[in-house]
Design an enzyme around this catalytic site. Structure first.
Site, PDB file in Angstrom:
ATOM      1  CG  ASP A  64      -0.180  -0.169   2.545  1.00 47.31           C
ATOM      2  OD1 ASP A  64       1.054  -0.366   2.508  1.00 47.31           O
ATOM      3  OD2 ASP A  64      -0.815  -0.131   3.611  1.00 47.31           O
ATOM      4  CG  HIS A  65       3.585   2.336   2.963  1.00 41.75           C
ATOM      5  ND1 HIS A  65       2.613   1.553   3.523  1.00 41.75           N
ATOM      6  CD2 HIS A  65       3.953   3.210   3.929  1.00 41.75           C
ATOM      7  CE1 HIS A  65       2.409   1.934   4.773  1.00 41.75           C
ATOM      8  NE2 HIS A  65       3.211   2.944   5.049  1.00 41.75           N
ATOM      9  CG  ASP A 119       2.349   1.423   9.326  1.00 39.78           C
ATOM     10  OD1 ASP A 119       2.889   1.702   8.236  1.00 39.78           O
ATOM     11  OD2 ASP A 119       1.672   2.247   9.975  1.00 39.78           O
ATOM     12  NE  ARG A 379       3.566   9.516  12.208  1.00 40.95           N
ATOM     13  CZ  ARG A 379       3.795   8.216  12.243  1.00 40.95           C
ATOM     14  NH1 ARG A 379       4.219   7.592  11.166  1.00 40.95           N
ATOM     15  NH2 ARG A 379       3.641   7.547  13.368  1.00 40.95           N
ATOM     16  CB  SER A 533       7.807   6.063  10.494  1.00 46.33           C
ATOM     17  OG  SER A 533       8.348   4.873   9.980  1.00 46.33           O
ATOM     18  NE  ARG A 535       9.977   5.687   7.852  1.00 47.30           N
ATOM     19  CZ  ARG A 535       9.594   6.866   7.375  1.00 47.30           C
ATOM     20  NH1 ARG A 535      10.485   7.755   7.037  1.00 47.30           N
ATOM     21  NH2 ARG A 535       8.315   7.162   7.221  1.00 47.30           N
TER      22      ARG A 535
HETATM   23  C1  MIC Z   1       4.310   6.320   8.239  1.00 50.88           C
HETATM   24  O1  MIC Z   1       3.145   6.671   8.297  1.00 50.88           O
HETATM   25  O2  MIC Z   1       5.257   7.020   8.626  1.00 50.88           O
HETATM   26  C2  MIC Z   1       4.612   4.942   7.674  1.00 50.88           C
HETATM   27  C3  MIC Z   1       5.254   5.136   6.373  1.00 50.88           C
HETATM   28  O3  MIC Z   1       3.428   4.234   7.490  1.00 50.88           O
HETATM   29  C4  MIC Z   1       5.515   4.210   8.657  1.00 50.88           C
HETATM   30  C5  MIC Z   1       6.055   2.948   8.176  1.00 50.88           C
HETATM   31  C6  MIC Z   1       7.211   3.080   7.234  1.00 50.88           C
HETATM   32  O4  MIC Z   1       8.045   3.951   7.387  1.00 50.88           O
HETATM   33  O5  MIC Z   1       7.270   2.248   6.337  1.00 50.88           O
HETATM   34  C7  MIC Z   1       4.884   3.959  10.031  1.00 50.88           C
HETATM   35  O6  MIC Z   1       3.979   4.656  10.400  1.00 50.88           O
HETATM   36  O7  MIC Z   1       5.364   3.097  10.770  1.00 50.88           O
HETATM   37 FE1  SF4 Z   2       0.122   4.840   5.028  1.00 49.33          FE
HETATM   38 FE2  SF4 Z   2       1.481   5.521   7.216  1.00 49.33          FE
HETATM   39 FE3  SF4 Z   2       0.099   7.325   5.840  1.00 49.33          FE
HETATM   40 FE4  SF4 Z   2      -1.181   5.501   7.201  1.00 49.33          FE
HETATM   41  S1  SF4 Z   2       0.135   7.083   8.031  1.00 49.33           S
HETATM   42  S2  SF4 Z   2      -1.645   6.163   5.136  1.00 49.33           S
HETATM   43  S3  SF4 Z   2       0.130   3.733   6.951  1.00 49.33           S
HETATM   44  S4  SF4 Z   2       1.885   6.202   5.127  1.00 49.33           S
END
Ligand code: MIC
Ligand code: SF4
Length: 652
Positions: A64-65, A119, A379, A533, A535
């Site tokens: 999905d990313h 996530d 965010r 995140s 990650r």
């Molecule tokens: C985000 O919203 O920052 C992400 C991208 O979903 C991350 C995961 C990632 O960095 O792959 C998260 O929230 O953990």
């Molecule tokens: Fe995707 Fe993270 Fe954004 Fe949610 S916050 S839509 S999981 S990138």
């Protein structure tokens, strides 16, 4: 003494330890989820643990990313994810099927169960009464192999909701209100359990908006009870059989309680560049916008998009503003299409994107230079949108849609009569894009493109660490700061050597060169280091560049564990003043590490440059100390496995 709901679910899953705030517990994990950006690492790690099939009740791998497949790297990663899922007993949700949290809520979440996801917004499913926790990829891999998930027992906070939301005020405003009250650090070490009569006016997607953004409070997770509203939701999903009531005891005790009077809330908005920089929409109304993005795992449900469609119906979006809509799932898209709402959105001039994270993770829709973007996301860290000097605001779907009509930030109450959306009774369910695991795994060939690189591992920790402070950072540095996302970078999530080139790219473009030239060193940070995140790349990339340890006033939960799992010491400065006694470029030395870690003692860092002694504490549990001594969790898992085999008691 009565138990609250968190205690009940944790107790039912307790494998080790005691439910005492602060002490470490191990809990069994029923379900796991991963997404593509963290998933490649998870499955590479899972493979190296060497278990033939997942041991969870259910594991799902989502793409999905990074669905754009802008380069062979993405497509190769997706192929790896699909084949590795088929082999190891994991459901695979194909690109285009939707955002992991939205799809999981719709198709898989079960009240009373535990879910661990790679996530940070995994707590979304807490809206349906699950204990759903975000973690680093390796923790998820380990949970898939049947081992418990370890965590310090969080403090359980009751958030009592009273009254009713007034027209045009939504669930997003509830969580923005809490962010304003508690800040991005306010939930660290806590689980928020929602209760009180006000919860009855919130649907499951609305509850999930609140639990989703509990991540922005730094909370371990958030959850609502499972009640009649949950049953109705599951019925709509044709899975009423998964419903089970989940409620706290009548005389449940909590360590802390907060009250929110829903009647007193008004539309709120988070200003750049932090989700807790919250004001009323009224205060910033009139601010000119270049872009509005509706979607993300926070606000992309059927109800959200129906409200937006009703507001936009028959109107035209002004040419100065670009409006995008990313449905949370293919199910949402199909159902709004059936209701004619898709036509209304297109008719107004909105750009409908595929159901995926999209602009939320910087995959397209970077605002113009200095542009102002209003998003229904969770965010708004600087640079996350892909434009370093963009100003990103966060608000509800109602506020976004009202603003889409005017091109300036607009209080939705100006729209007058409230809009009613008929609840969805029986959703169109079509799980075509969810591929079940192979019946005969031996026939599955796992396909690994050239972008799939081995995971770097650190050896056992040395007795002495010495080097320069490579960077000095302020409070609340996010993992987006450590390792940004976006089109350029996401393609390398399965390739640590390649992705590490982007470490601190926007904060200090010289960092990577310096780290290489100095052959590694230390990171110094303020409080809440590594928020945001999950990650683990934000730990693995610095480790790959030779970072030896991180010193900070405090750490965000998931990142702290990711550092430990990668074999990097998180060192908490014992005294506030120490932060001022270290500068970038100072030479630090830590001696007698292994003994001190074994003994669970604090340590002294010598600032060789300034001739000062600084007290730090890794604050490791005995299990975490073993992991650090072994050089990271993977080494530790292999060692533990070996010990079990030699003791002749390896579990099947
Ligand atoms: C985000 O919203 O920052 C992400 C991208 O979903 C991350 C995961 C990632 O960095 O792959 C998260 O929230 O953990
Ligand atoms: Fe995707 Fe993270 Fe954004 Fe949610 S916050 S839509 S999981 S990138």
């Amino acid at each position: 003494m009565g138990k609250n709901l968190v205690q009940k679910i944790l107790q039912a899953h307790l494998v080790s330890g005691e439910l005492k705030t602060g002490s470490e517990i191990g809990i069994s994990i029923d379900q796991t989820l991963t997404q593509d950006a963290t998933g490649t690492m998870v499955y590479l790690q899972f493979e190296s643990i060497g278990i033939p099939r997942v041991k969870t009740k259910l594991s799902v791998s989502y793409v999905d990313h990074n669905t754009l497949q802008t380069s062979l790297e993405n497509s190769d990663d997706h192929l790896y994810l699909q084949t590795v899922a088929a082999r190891y007993g994991i459901y695979y949700s194909r690109p285009g099927n939707g955002i992991c949290h939205q799809v999981h809520l719709e198709r898989f979440a079960i009240p009373g169960q535990t879910l661990l996801g790679s996530d940070s917004h995994t707590p979304t499913c807490g809206g349906l009464g699950m204990i759903a926790i975000g973690a680093g990829g390796l923790d998820v891999a380990v949970a898939m192999s049947g081992s418990p998930f370890f965590i310090a027992t969080p403090k359980i906070v009751l958030v009592k909701l009273l009254g009713h939301l007034r027209p045009w005020v939504s669930a997003k405003d509830v969580i923005l209100h809490l962010l304003q009250r508690l800040t991005v650090k306010g939930g660290v070490g806590k689980i928020f359990e929602y209760g009180g009569p006000g919860i009855r006016c919130l649907s499951i997607p609305e509850r999930s908006t609140i639990t989703n953004m509990g991540a922005e409070l730094g909370a371990t997770t958030s959850l609502f009870p499972s009640d009649e509203i949950s049953r109705q939701f599951l019925k709509t999903q044709h899975r009423e059989k998964d419903w089970i009531e989940q409620a706290p005891d009548k005389d449940a005790q909590y360590e802390e309680e907060l009250e929110v009077n829903l009647n007193s809330l008004e539309p709120l908005i988070a200003l750049p560049h932090s989700p807790d920089n919250v004001r009323t929409v009224k205060e910033v109304a009139g601010t000119r916008l270049s872009q509005i993005c509706i979607g993300s795992c926070t606000n992309s449900s059927y109800n959200d998009l129906m409200v937006v469609a009703k507001i936009l119906k028959g109107k035209t979006i002004p040419p100065e503003v670009s409006v995008t809509i990313s449905p949370g799932s293919r199910q949402v898209l199909e159902n709004i299409a059936r209701e004619g709402a898709l036509e209304d959105l297109i008719g107004a001039g909105a750009r409908v994107l595929e159901p995926a994270c999209g602009p939320c993770i910087g995959m397209g829709q970077a605002p113009p230079s200095g542009g102002v973007s209003l998003r229904t996301f969770n965010r708004n860290f600087r640079g996350r949108s892909g434009t370093p000097d963009a100003q990103v605001y966060l608000a509800s779907a109602e506020t976004a849609a009202a603003s889409a009509l005017t091109g300036v930030i607009t209080d939705p109450r100006e729209l007058g009569k409230p809009i009613k959306v008929k609840p969805l009774h029986r959703a169109i369910i079509d799980d075509k894009l969810i591929v079940p695991p192979a019946v005969d795994p031996s026939k599955v060939e796992i396909i690994r493109g050239p972008n799939i690189k081995e995971i770097p591992k650190r050896g056992p920790i040395e007795d002495t660490l010495e080097g320069e402070v490579l960077i000095k950072l302020k409070d609340n540095v996010s993992t987006d700061d450590v390792l940004p996302a976006g089109t350029k970078v996401l393609a390398f999530r399965s390739n640590i050597p390649a992705i590490s080139r982007f470490t601190f790219e926007y904060v200090d473009p010289d960092f990577v060169n310096r780290a290489r030239k100095k052959k590694g060193g230390f990171i110094l940070a303020g409080s809440n280091y590594g928020q945001g995140s999950s990650r683990e790349h934000a730990a693995l990339a610095p480790m790959h560049l030779g970072v030896k340890a991180v010193l900070a006033k405090s750490f965000a939960r998931i990142h702290r564990v990711n550092l430990i799992n990668a074999g990097l010491l998180p060192l908490v400065l014992e005294e506030e003043v120490s932060y001022d006694q270290i500068d970038q470029g100072d030479r630090l030395r830590l001696k007698g590490l292994r003994e001190a870690i074994k003994a669970g003692k604090g340590l002294t860092v010598t600032n060789v440059t300034k001739q000062k002694e600084i007290l730090v504490n890794p604050q490791l549990t005995p299990r975490e100390a073993e992991i650090i001594l072994a050089g990271g969790l993977l080494n530790h898992q292999v060692e533990t496995g070996r010990k079990l085999v030699s003791a002749g008691n390896r579990k099947p």
